[in-house]
Motif scaffolding. Structure first.
Motif, PDB file in Angstrom:
ATOM      1  N   ILE A 144     -23.728  85.690  24.240  1.00 44.78           N
ATOM      2  CA  ILE A 144     -23.572  87.149  24.315  1.00 44.78           C
ATOM      3  C   ILE A 144     -24.847  87.848  23.832  1.00 44.78           C
ATOM      4  CG2 ILE A 144     -22.287  89.117  23.381  1.00 44.78           C
ATOM      5  CD1 ILE A 144     -19.822  87.239  23.321  1.00 44.78           C
ATOM      6  N   GLU A 145     -25.428  87.359  22.739  1.00 42.21           N
ATOM      7  CA  GLU A 145     -26.675  87.955  22.244  1.00 42.21           C
ATOM      8  C   GLU A 145     -27.774  87.864  23.293  1.00 42.21           C
ATOM      9  OE1 GLU A 145     -27.619  86.010  18.594  1.00 42.21           O
ATOM     10  OE2 GLU A 145     -26.023  87.012  17.455  1.00 42.21           O
ATOM     11  N   THR A 199     -20.143  82.097  23.959  1.00 44.87           N
ATOM     12  CA  THR A 199     -20.225  82.154  22.503  1.00 44.87           C
ATOM     13  C   THR A 199     -21.077  83.354  22.077  1.00 44.87           C
ATOM     14  OG1 THR A 199     -22.187  80.753  22.486  1.00 44.87           O
ATOM     15  CG2 THR A 199     -20.043  79.647  22.371  1.00 44.87           C
ATOM     16  N   LYS A 200     -21.146  83.588  20.756  1.00 45.28           N
ATOM     17  CA  LYS A 200     -21.953  84.697  20.239  1.00 45.28           C
ATOM     18  C   LYS A 200     -23.408  84.577  20.679  1.00 45.28           C
ATOM     19  CE  LYS A 200     -19.228  85.901  16.150  1.00 45.28           C
ATOM     20  NZ  LYS A 200     -19.205  86.026  14.675  1.00 45.28           N
ATOM     21  N   ARG A 201     -23.912  83.340  20.689  1.00 44.94           N
ATOM     22  CA  ARG A 201     -25.307  83.129  21.086  1.00 44.94           C
ATOM     23  C   ARG A 201     -25.522  83.528  22.552  1.00 44.94           C
ATOM     24  NH1 ARG A 201     -29.532  79.398  20.584  1.00 44.94           N
ATOM     25  NH2 ARG A 201     -31.203  80.226  21.899  1.00 44.94           N
ATOM     26  N   GLN A 254     -19.967  93.345  23.512  1.00 44.73           N
ATOM     27  CA  GLN A 254     -20.660  92.641  22.431  1.00 44.73           C
ATOM     28  C   GLN A 254     -19.697  92.071  21.394  1.00 44.73           C
ATOM     29  OE1 GLN A 254     -24.454  94.014  20.929  1.00 44.73           O
ATOM     30  NE2 GLN A 254     -24.414  95.730  22.350  1.00 44.73           N
ATOM     31  N   SER A 255     -18.460  92.516  21.392  1.00 46.24           N
ATOM     32  CA  SER A 255     -17.474  91.982  20.448  1.00 46.24           C
ATOM     33  C   SER A 255     -16.952  90.624  20.895  1.00 46.24           C
ATOM     34  CB  SER A 255     -16.310  92.958  20.267  1.00 46.24           C
ATOM     35  OG  SER A 255     -15.641  93.175  21.492  1.00 46.24           O
ATOM     36  N   GLY A 256     -17.255  90.224  22.121  1.00 47.78           N
ATOM     37  CA  GLY A 256     -16.897  88.889  22.576  1.00 47.78           C
ATOM     38  C   GLY A 256     -15.499  88.779  23.143  1.00 47.78           C
ATOM     39  N   GLU A 302     -20.975  96.509  14.799  1.00 44.64           N
ATOM     40  CA  GLU A 302     -20.003  95.492  14.402  1.00 44.64           C
ATOM     41  C   GLU A 302     -20.339  94.849  13.062  1.00 44.64           C
ATOM     42  OE1 GLU A 302     -22.560  93.484  17.663  1.00 44.64           O
ATOM     43  OE2 GLU A 302     -21.817  95.479  17.147  1.00 44.64           O
ATOM     44  N   TYR A 303     -21.592  95.062  12.557  1.00 44.47           N
ATOM     45  CA  TYR A 303     -21.969  94.515  11.264  1.00 44.47           C
ATOM     46  C   TYR A 303     -21.660  95.486  10.122  1.00 44.47           C
ATOM     47  CZ  TYR A 303     -24.564  91.031  13.977  1.00 44.47           C
ATOM     48  OH  TYR A 303     -24.926  90.035  14.832  1.00 44.47           O
TER      49      TYR A 303
END
Length: 441
Positions: free
Chosen positions: A254-255, A250-252, A236-238, A431-432
């Motif tokens: 991965i989400e 991208t983050k999108r 999830q950290s990419g 991660e947040y």
């Protein structure tokens, strides 16, 4: 290292006591496809006649304006002369004299440019300015060059820089590039336009297919001629920015991959626009939950770590003994060459060694000191002398800025801790979590 032996029992004991250090995050092995104009399968090629027709209809696009090549000798007024009018007159007189000389014998132009020109960028090349088009030079110079004939020498031409003697050495007249020269450009333009058009036609179909046939990416690969990419160990950290796949995963994306639809239902992600005209869909091939790595997976890593720690401890013990011996004998045999170092300019030395050297009181110098450096070695240094740098206002301002930044970070951290005491909250993704900044001391 030769004096160190780490047993299997020591390795296992360390593993059992530090299992949390070897926790692997949840990870995915994935497949993904990229749909963009560049990946579109070409379905047609233009005929030769179509390329020629395009050329004829767009001849203006391939027009090349006139360019000229010139050399110059710049005579600049003496900047140290108080009387500006006199300096200007002297420069003009010198330019007129050189002009007469080169008109009498043009072969001397390059040599006179080397000897007299105040333009350092061209003097060594005999004043040559290479080819340029109208409007690239200052107006007075430009007008003189484009008003002269080939091989003509003109001047002196006054500009803001001084007086120029100009030799027009070559002229490339305005012309239209021939079809044979631009054919490859026209073909590429046609292909790019075709790919853009095909992408626009196929984007909706691709989007619908990866959604409606969500159990596989193979139909999209087959229909649109795409490449099926694979990627292992995605968390999830990419991905690091240096990874060639980072532009697509991208983050999108991965989400979406870590959503229930993909994790539990094993579906494709929807088509995600990761950049202009670039769509990506991905799916999970293998899901590995967060877990503690097995002993066999990390045994070699632990062995290396323990060996380094033990060897470093032995090096420190031997180094401290050697340091004591040197302090008693005051012997410099075996030391390297002398360096002048500081915290700002450590040269080749590591920061722990610099800190140890700076920690020796100036009144005790010269003196020996030693410390362990990052690779585990023990380094002994002979500090000969110390001096304070000259005051530098710019450094004072820089240090003041760092101190203010550090103070604001400390205030930020304190404010955050105060909010935590006032309000109850739950952070759903690790991660947040707020990471308190390091405060400079």
């Amino acid at each position: 290292m030769k004096d160190v032996k780490v047993s299997e029992e020591q390795i296992k004991k360390y593993y059992d006591e530090h299992k949390d250090d070897y926790r692997a995050p949840e990870s995915l092995n994935i497949q993904f496809v990229v749909m963009s104009p560049e990946t579109v399968k070409m379905t047609a090629e233009p005929s030769e006649q179509e390329l020629k027709d395009f050329y004829e209809q767009n001849r203006k696009k391939y027009e090349v304006e006139e360019s000229r090549r010139a050399a110059h000798i710049l005579i600049a007024p003496d900047a140290n002369e108080a009387d500006k009018a006199k300096a200007d007159q002297d420069a003009k007189a010198k330019a007129e004299k050189i002009l007469a000389e080169v008109k009498a014998d043009p072969s001397k132009f390059a040599q006179l440019a080397k000897e007299n020109s105040a333009d350092p960028g061209t003097a060594e090349s005999g004043g040559d300015l290479d080819f340029f088009t109208q409007g690239q030079m200052v107006p007075e110079f430009d007008k003189a060059v484009f008003g002269a004939k080939k091989d003509e020498i003109v001047g002196p031409v006054k500009t803001e820089f001084g007086y120029h003697i100009i030799h027009v050495t070559d002229i490339n007249p305005a012309h239209v590039r021939p079809f044979g020269e631009v054919r490859s450009e026209i073909l590429k333009f046609w292909q790019d336009q075709h790919r853009q058009s095909m992408f626009a036609e196929n984007a909706d179909g691709f989007t619908n297919m990866v959604y409606e046939q969500s159990d596989s990416l193979d139909p999209a690969v087959e229909k649109y001629g795409l490449t099926l990419h694979t990627l292992d160990g995605l968390t999830q950290s990419g991905l690091p920015k240096t990874s060639p796949d980072a532009q697509y995963i991208t983050k999108r994306v991965i989400e979406d991959l870590f959503s229930p639809d993909c994790l539990q239902e094993k579906r494709n992600t929807q088509a995600v626009e990761v950049a202009a005209n670039t769509l990506v869909s991905a799916r999970i091939v293998k899901h590995t939950p967060a877990h503690i790595k097995s002993f066999d997976e990390v045994k070699g890593e632990i062995k290396d770590q323990l060996e380094l720690e033990q060897a470093s401890a032995l090096a420190k013990k031997a180094g401290e003994a050697k340091l004591a011996e040197l302090k008693a004998k005051k012997d410099l045999e075996g030391f390297g060459h002398e360096l002048t170092v500081s915290r700002i300019n450590p040269q080749s030395q590591s920061m722990p060694l610099i800190q140890a050297e700076m920690a020796v009181p100036a009144k005790s110098l010269p003196a020996f000191t030693g410390t362990t450096v990052p690779d585990g070695a023990y380094v002994i240094s002979y500090v000969e002398s110390s001096k304070m740098p000259a005051a530098d206002d710019s450094q004072v301002d820089e240090i003041r800025g760092e101190a203010l930044t550090s103070q604001s970070r400390a205030d930020e951290a304190s404010f955050y801790e105060g909010l935590k005491k006032l309000y109850k909250m739950e952070i759903l993704k690790k991660e947040y979590e707020y990471q308190a900044p390091t405060v400079m001391k």
